[in-house]
Motif scaffolding. Structure first.
Motif, short mmCIF file in Angstrom:
data_model
loop_
_atom_site.label_atom_id
_atom_site.label_comp_id
_atom_site.label_asym_id
_atom_site.label_seq_id
_atom_site.Cartn_x
_atom_site.Cartn_y
_atom_site.Cartn_z
N GLU A 67 41.65 35.34 19.00
CA GLU A 67 40.39 34.60 19.12
C GLU A 67 39.91 34.35 20.56
O GLU A 67 38.72 34.12 20.77
N THR A 68 40.79 34.38 21.54
CA THR A 68 40.34 34.09 22.91
C THR A 68 39.78 35.32 23.64
O THR A 68 39.29 35.20 24.75
N GLN A 70 37.11 37.85 24.70
CA GLN A 70 35.65 37.95 24.73
C GLN A 70 35.19 39.37 24.42
O GLN A 70 34.25 39.57 23.68
N PHE A 98 38.44 37.72 29.27
CA PHE A 98 38.70 36.36 28.80
C PHE A 98 37.82 35.39 29.59
O PHE A 98 37.55 35.63 30.77
N LYS A 99 37.44 34.29 28.97
CA LYS A 99 36.58 33.32 29.62
C LYS A 99 37.23 32.75 30.89
O LYS A 99 36.57 32.54 31.89
N LYS A 102 43.00 29.93 31.06
CA LYS A 102 43.54 29.29 29.85
C LYS A 102 43.52 30.27 28.68
O LYS A 102 44.50 30.40 27.95
N ASP A 103 42.41 30.99 28.52
CA ASP A 103 42.27 31.91 27.39
C ASP A 103 43.22 33.10 27.49
O ASP A 103 43.77 33.54 26.48
N VAL A 106 46.65 31.97 26.41
CA VAL A 106 46.81 31.95 24.94
C VAL A 106 47.13 33.37 24.46
O VAL A 106 48.04 33.57 23.66
N TYR A 107 46.39 34.34 24.97
CA TYR A 107 46.58 35.74 24.58
C TYR A 107 47.99 36.23 24.89
O TYR A 107 48.61 36.89 24.07
N HIS A 110 50.35 34.84 22.35
CA HIS A 110 49.86 34.81 20.98
C HIS A 110 50.76 35.63 20.07
O HIS A 110 51.18 36.73 20.42
#
Length: 136
Positions: A67-68, A70, A98-99, A102-103, A106-107, A110
């Protein structure tokens, strides 16, 4: 008939952002600051079949579910002119945005990412990651 023409114009403008914004060129279209561009080159084992190479692309498609992410694109070396600075020795490149940090964090941890690595790592001999933080 008129209604279709009316609806078509906004759809064209949505799919061609440069047209919707005026006279922008490709170089004017900026990636937002703090975006992380994650570039990964893969060198596959020399003895794998063409079917295995096609199966390997499933790795990228599994990552798409995170989900993270883009954007996610992948490809093969371009047949550009041979120059000393060009390295086309890899088999595939993955480009993910990724934005922010932080994103991508997560990846990196994940479960989908870790499970995909475990499932597909037998295809490659080498992986090279280059992460870039866009500053301007």
């Amino acid at each position: 008939m008129k209604r279709r023409n009316f609806l078509l114009a906004p759809m064209v403008l949505m799919t061609v952002p440069a047209l919707a914004q005026g006279n922008e060129t490709q170089s004017d279209q900026k990636i937002p600051s703090n975006t992380i561009v994650h570039v990964v080159n893969f060198w596959l084992k020399k003895d794998i079949s063409e079917k295995d190479k096609k199966d390997f692309v499933g790795f990228f498609e599994e990552l798409r579910k995170i989900e993270t992410i883009q954007s996610l694109n992948y490809g093969i070396p371009a047949q550009t002119n041979d120059r000393p600075v060009v390295d086309n020795s890899f088999d595939y490149t993955l480009i993910v945005t990724f934005k922010d940090l932080k994103d991508i964090g997560v990846y990196e941890t994940h479960p989908i990412h870790l499970k995909a690595i475990e499932k597909y790592q037998h295809f490659w001999t080498k992986v090279m990651v280059k992460d870039t933080a866009i500053i301007k």
